[in-house]
Design an enzyme around this catalytic site. Structure first.
Site, mmCIF file in Angstrom:
data_model
loop_
_atom_site.group_PDB
_atom_site.id
_atom_site.type_symbol
_atom_site.label_atom_id
_atom_site.label_comp_id
_atom_site.label_asym_id
_atom_site.label_seq_id
_atom_site.Cartn_x
_atom_site.Cartn_y
_atom_site.Cartn_z
ATOM 1 N N GLU A 53 -8.700 1.279 6.242
ATOM 2 C CA GLU A 53 -8.884 0.698 4.658
ATOM 3 C C GLU A 53 -7.526 -0.103 4.536
ATOM 4 O O GLU A 53 -6.478 -0.771 3.653
ATOM 5 C CB GLU A 53 -8.594 1.137 4.380
ATOM 6 N N HIS A 327 -4.514 9.451 2.036
ATOM 7 C CA HIS A 327 -4.089 10.369 2.954
ATOM 8 C C HIS A 327 -2.341 10.086 3.938
ATOM 9 O O HIS A 327 -1.531 9.413 3.874
ATOM 10 C CB HIS A 327 -5.251 9.270 4.491
#
Length: 497
Positions: A53, A327
């Site tokens: 990402e 995350h």
């Protein structure tokens, strides 16, 4: 390209989902710039980093600028319409790289999810860390399709399972070349799930966290698989230290509600979450898989062992006070077991183990084979037959869904062809100009939508069905081999659809 003169004794690895969605992720530029700083300041200093990402060249260059002095080599991978969001950074030269797109990869109609548009796949890099022929690590980083619903009702579970199968094949090919292999990324799966078992069984790599923490959780505490273990709800500290939770932790500010997030920001009081806070939703979605590259027939070459594994990037942005990503990272150190002649005494090894390290020095001769056997790849490796049957049933169910979708979309196109013709005929008999305009507008917009739907049904769905057919053949072939039957099925042995 400057090649390493001496192979390293240890390799430090980091994987992190950066949450760098352009226009959507809040404080993207500030967070990813800080991520670059944290990578550069990490202890121990990383040798290989896999990012997911990281969507834009701008953010990638920002991270590269911060880390180039310790990770001079890097590759940003291009895929799909908006890019795959994958990048690999390395201390050592990247000899080759490739981007493999998954055949089953989401649906274009789910534009609000974006998985199909970013062209998800596996980014790989062949990195030379030493002068010897086999001093190569093949690094794979990936981001599997997201689970938008809970299993087994997740309509994309077939996609994620097929993606796990594909990366397992790539890993297996790399290990057969005798190289060290690292598979990093956000796999969007919980430990011991179907996708996890496919990778661990059909490729000779192991989940490094599970090797060191075999009793760690296999899901969030409210998941059925974890409830069945009848364990107490873990605390935040326990989840990060023992369970390896990287997602949905109470420590991550992006999982707080909007009201709590508004309390954060520049020049505001810091909000700390105690480590003993109950953490029921945290789970492990990010992984590092590794092999040993140990030749049991030629043990003097040695091989690689897992020394440590930890969850990292827990601290927040120094000014914004938000977590650096939604995350946390996974970080591991692999250590090479040198030849028997250079080993240290057993007493030193035992004292290191008692001190809390899994491996801090080369093992004794008797332990060398035992330690490497944690990675031993038994050939042929198979899952239970019912697991293959489960996958085949999943494929059959998804195939029926897609065939129905193809009929509906092609039917929509045909219907609008006739409606459009009807509108054009009606224009001839229109009593007023504005009525003719409305008929033309309806005809144009409706036929445009019908053509798009027809193209999706005829081209995309057809392509997806053919990819499903390939996946079904491979699973049926593996099942036949597990039964001891011929490892190669005849084409007519698979139902033609």
């Amino acid at each position: 390209m400057d090649l390493p003169v001496v192979a390293p004794a240890e390799i430090n690895v980091i994987t992190l989902n950066c949450w760098g969605l352009k226009y959507l992720a809040k404080f993207r530029n500030e967070r990813l710039a800080e991520i670059g700083k944290r990578i550069a300041a990490a202890d121990p200093q990383p040798h290989i980093v896999g990012l997911q990402e990281c969507w834009t060249q701008e953010d990638y260059k920002s991270i590269r600028k911060q880390t180039k002095h310790i990770l001079p080599y890097g590759k940003f991978y291009h895929s799909g319409i908006f890019g795959g969001g994958l990048a690999i950074l390395s201390k050592w030269p990247i000899e080759e790289s490739s981007m493999f797109r998954y055949p089953l990869n989401g649906r274009p109609t789910a534009f609000f999810r974006g998985d199909w548009f970013v062209g998800k796949g596996v980014a790989s890099a062949r990195i030379r860390f030493g002068p010897a022929l086999k001093d190569i690590v093949e690094v794979f980083t990936t981001h599997l399709h997201a689970p938008y619903e809970s299993e087994p009702n997740d309509s994309y579970i077939c996609h994620r399972t097929a993606q796990a199968w594909e990366i397992a094949k790539l890993i297996r090919g790399a290990t057969e070349r005798g190289h060290l292999v690292l598979a990093l990324g956000d796999f969007n799966m919980i430990p011991l799930s179907l996708a996890h078992r496919l990778i661990s069984t059909h490729s000779p790599v192991r989940d490094v966290w599970l090797l060191l923490h075999p009793d760690s959780s296999i899901g969030a505490s409210h998941d059925a698989v974890e409830k069945a273990r009848r364990r107490p709800i873990p605390t935040a500290d326990y989840n990060t230290v023992e369970n390896g939770a990287t997602c949905d932790s109470v420590l991550n500010t992006w999982r707080w509600n909007k009201g709590q997030q508004k309390l954060l920001g520049r020049n505001r009081p810091a909000i700390e979450v105690p480590g003993d806070t109950i953490d029921p939703k945290a789970k492990r979605l990010d992984y590092i898989f590794a092999n040993t590259a140990f030749d049991f027939a030629n043990p003097e070459r040695g091989g690689w062992l897992v020394k440590t594994a930890k969850v990292g990037f827990l601290s927040r942005h120094p000014e914004l006070q938000c977590s650096l990503s939604d995350h946390f990272s996974v970080e591991t150190t692999l250590m090479h077991s040198e030849s028997v002649e250079g080993e240290k005494s057993r007493q030193q090894e035992e004292s290191a183990l008692k001190a809390g390290a899994y491996l801090s020095s080369s093992p004794t001769p008797s332990e060398l084979q035992t330690l490497h056997s944690q990675f031993r790849y038994t050939t042929p490796p198979y899952l239970p037959l019912q697991t293959y049957d489960e996958i085949l049933a999943m494929i059959a169910k998804y195939r029926l869904r897609e065939k129905r979708q193809r009929r509906l979309r092609l039917g929509h196109f045909v219907a609008w062809v006739f409606v459009s013709i009807g509108c054009l005929v009606a224009v001839w008999f229109s009593p007023r100009n504005f009525v003719a305009f409305i008929l033309m507008l309806v005809s144009t917009l409706g036929l445009s939508a019908g053509v798009i739907d027809g193209l999706i049904g005829g081209l995309f769905v057809g392509s997806e069905i053919r990819a499903l057919k390939e996946f079904e053949w491979e699973i049926s072939n593996a099942r036949a081999a597990a039964c001891g039957e011929s490892h190669v099925l005849q084409e007519e042995g698979i139902k033609d659809w």
